[in-house]
Design an enzyme around this catalytic site. Structure first.
Site, short mmCIF file in Angstrom:
data_model
loop_
_atom_site.label_atom_id
_atom_site.label_comp_id
_atom_site.label_asym_id
_atom_site.label_seq_id
_atom_site.Cartn_x
_atom_site.Cartn_y
_atom_site.Cartn_z
N CYS A 146 54.45 -70.81 -6.10
CA CYS A 146 55.88 -70.68 -5.82
C CYS A 146 56.12 -69.30 -5.22
O CYS A 146 56.82 -68.47 -5.81
CB CYS A 146 56.70 -70.86 -7.10
SG CYS A 146 56.34 -72.36 -8.03
N ALA A 147 55.57 -69.05 -4.07
CA ALA A 147 55.52 -67.69 -3.52
C ALA A 147 56.88 -67.15 -3.11
O ALA A 147 57.09 -65.94 -3.12
CB ALA A 147 54.55 -67.65 -2.34
N GLY A 200 57.57 -63.69 -1.38
CA GLY A 200 56.26 -63.04 -1.37
C GLY A 200 56.11 -61.79 -2.18
O GLY A 200 55.09 -61.09 -2.05
N GLY A 201 57.06 -61.47 -3.06
CA GLY A 201 56.96 -60.23 -3.83
C GLY A 201 55.68 -60.13 -4.65
O GLY A 201 54.97 -59.12 -4.59
N LYS A 202 55.37 -61.18 -5.40
CA LYS A 202 54.16 -61.14 -6.23
C LYS A 202 52.91 -61.39 -5.38
O LYS A 202 51.83 -60.90 -5.72
CB LYS A 202 54.28 -62.14 -7.38
CG LYS A 202 55.35 -61.74 -8.39
CD LYS A 202 55.37 -62.68 -9.58
CE LYS A 202 56.45 -62.25 -10.57
NZ LYS A 202 57.81 -62.38 -10.01
N ASP A 258 55.17 -72.59 -1.09
CA ASP A 258 56.44 -72.86 -1.76
C ASP A 258 56.95 -74.20 -1.26
O ASP A 258 56.78 -74.53 -0.07
CB ASP A 258 57.46 -71.75 -1.46
CG ASP A 258 58.60 -71.73 -2.46
OD1 ASP A 258 58.62 -70.84 -3.33
OD2 ASP A 258 59.48 -72.62 -2.40
N ASP A 284 55.22 -68.73 -10.41
CA ASP A 284 56.43 -67.93 -10.60
C ASP A 284 57.58 -68.93 -10.58
O ASP A 284 58.22 -69.14 -9.56
CB ASP A 284 56.54 -66.90 -9.47
CG ASP A 284 57.63 -65.87 -9.73
OD1 ASP A 284 58.25 -65.91 -10.81
OD2 ASP A 284 57.88 -65.05 -8.84
N CYS A 308 61.66 -65.46 -14.75
CA CYS A 308 62.61 -64.38 -15.00
C CYS A 308 63.73 -64.88 -15.90
O CYS A 308 64.89 -64.54 -15.73
CB CYS A 308 63.16 -63.79 -13.69
SG CYS A 308 64.01 -64.97 -12.63
#
Length: 430
Positions: free
Chosen positions: A238-239, A242-244, A262, A308, A361
């Site tokens: 679940c990109a 692209g933060g992670k 994603d 994520d 989160c």
């Protein structure tokens, strides 16, 4: 714009948010387009007022006994900004473009504002329907934890070690008064301005050249707990933007392979420019195509699969305060279904001995420990990695103190860790 005019504009924007039940960002954008005389500092000042009011919406309405946009803005000046009555009266002068003067009743309520004896949803500023779920997650710490989610959040940056060391970034960004984050060895924390305005990075060379990325410390910790190693095969299922993915690529020193996917190609759109700016070379983007299984070749090949997961976003309420008031019970049910489906899907990509990292989160037990427990009960061959072992593998043994008491995994929150709210669990396939 005068300070009073900014308050009047914030009341106008709040009325638009309420009247059309729309995101605050959309209402602020429309207000800016229709008030082109307002400069960037004015727009930022109005936005800061609106978001302060949304963070403290329930408590501000309570102390002022007025749920209207004006009542909430007045209460937020007291609860979020700590303004004296005299300072508040100066903003509500009735002169020029400032709002009408405070009434005798408003002045009295402002002076006597107190949350003593307020019910938990008011003291913690959260929707009443969420109280059972939040109490199940926090117990006696309910108000402390949720009140912390109603505070302003600082700006956190992750130093991109492909291009820069943290010490160098600290020196280069000294004009922004950065400080090392206390938990992440890669983070920098930029304090917010006294009026709540966010610092702009749009002209900072370190940001433009990819030496730093905006990423909350909690998100950084979740990526670090994945313990990605150079040479591994990694799927970011679940990109999103692209933060992670970027954090994993740096941890792997551009060696090995990351597959960024994603279900929604629109969420993947920003990743292309971000990868180029960060100097990342070991990422393949797997954009979904109708009727095609674009991940079929990865079955049984991955050392690490990161989920994520889409969630209610409760852990990010500091940054998206209007989201909590727009959240509805049906959304939680839908997220749980999606989370279970993602956990089942991730199974097919892991090789024996591989690791599954489940991250949200959210701070709700239903989206976190309960989902992991349901997966472990249904899928044989998986076991949770203990908090101490996972923290040591990540090179951050001190993180073990954030082990969840409700099941496997780690819990981070503004009250407990000074970060946004995150949950992370590592599962090993035997």
């Amino acid at each position: 714009m005068t300070p009073g005019a900014r308050v009047a504009a914030a009341i106008e924007v709040m009325a638009d948010v309420d009247g059309r039940r729309r995101p605050a960002a959309d209402a602020l954008k429309d207000w800016g387009l229709s008030h082109r005389f307002a400069g960037s500092k004015d727009r930022a000042g109005v936005a800061a007022l609106v978001y302060d009011a949304l963070r403290r919406r329930a408590s501000a309405a309570y102390v002022m006994d007025d749920p209207s946009p004006r009542g909430v803005l007045v209460g937020a000046l007291k609860l979020a900004r700590g303004l004296s009555l005299e300072d508040a009266e100066a903003l509500f002068s009735g002169e020029g473009h400032a709002p009408a003067q405070l009434s005798a009743g408003e002045r009295a309520r402002y002076a006597d504002a107190s949350l003593a004896g307020a019910p938990a949803p008011v003291a913690g500023d959260f929707p009443e329907w969420l109280e059972p779920s939040l109490r199940a997650a926090f117990g006696e710490r309910l108000v402390e934890e949720t009140a912390a989610l109603a505070e302003r959040a600082p700006l956190d940056l992750r130093v991109n070690t492909l291009k820069c060391a943290r010490e160098k970034a600290l020196a280069s960004l000294k004009g922004l008064d950065p400080a090392p984050t206390p938990l992440s060895p890669l983070g920098l924390r930029i304090p917010f301005a006294p009026d709540g305005r966010a610092v702009s990075l749009s002209s900072e060379p370190d940001y433009l050249k990819g030496r730093v990325e905006i990423q909350d410390e909690g998100s950084q910790l979740a990526a670090l707990l994945c313990a990605a190693r150079a040479g591994e095969q990694v799927l970011d299922l679940c990109a999103g933007g692209g933060g992670k993915t970027l954090a994993l690529a740096a941890a792997m020193d551009n060696r090995g392979q990351i597959y960024a996917h994603d279900d929604d190609p629109r969420r993947l759109a920003p990743i292309h420019a971000r990868l180029e700016r960060a100097g990342v070379r070991n990422v393949q983007i797997r954009t979904p195509r109708r009727g095609a299984d674009v991940l079929a070749d990865l079955e049984g090949r991955c050392d690490l699969v990161l989920i994520d997961a889409p969630c209610t976003g409760i852990g990010a309420w500091r940054r998206n305060p209007d989201a909590k008031w727009r959240l509805r019970p049906g959304a939680l049910e839908q997220r749980i279904l999606a989370q279970d489906a993602l956990l089942r899907e991730a199974r097919r990509f892991l090789k024996d001995g591989g690791r599954l990292a489940y991250v949200t989160c959210s701070l709700l037990r239903e989206e976190n420990e309960d989902r992991v427990a349901a997966f472990l009960a249904a899928e044989r061959g998986f076991a949770p990695v203990g908090a101490q072992d996972a923290a040591e593998r990540a090179g951050l043994p001190g993180l073990a103190r954030f082990a969840s008491t409700l099941g496997p995994g780690f819990r981070f929150s503004p009250a407990a860790s000074g970060t946004d709210g995150f949950y992370a669990a590592i599962l090993a396939r035997g």
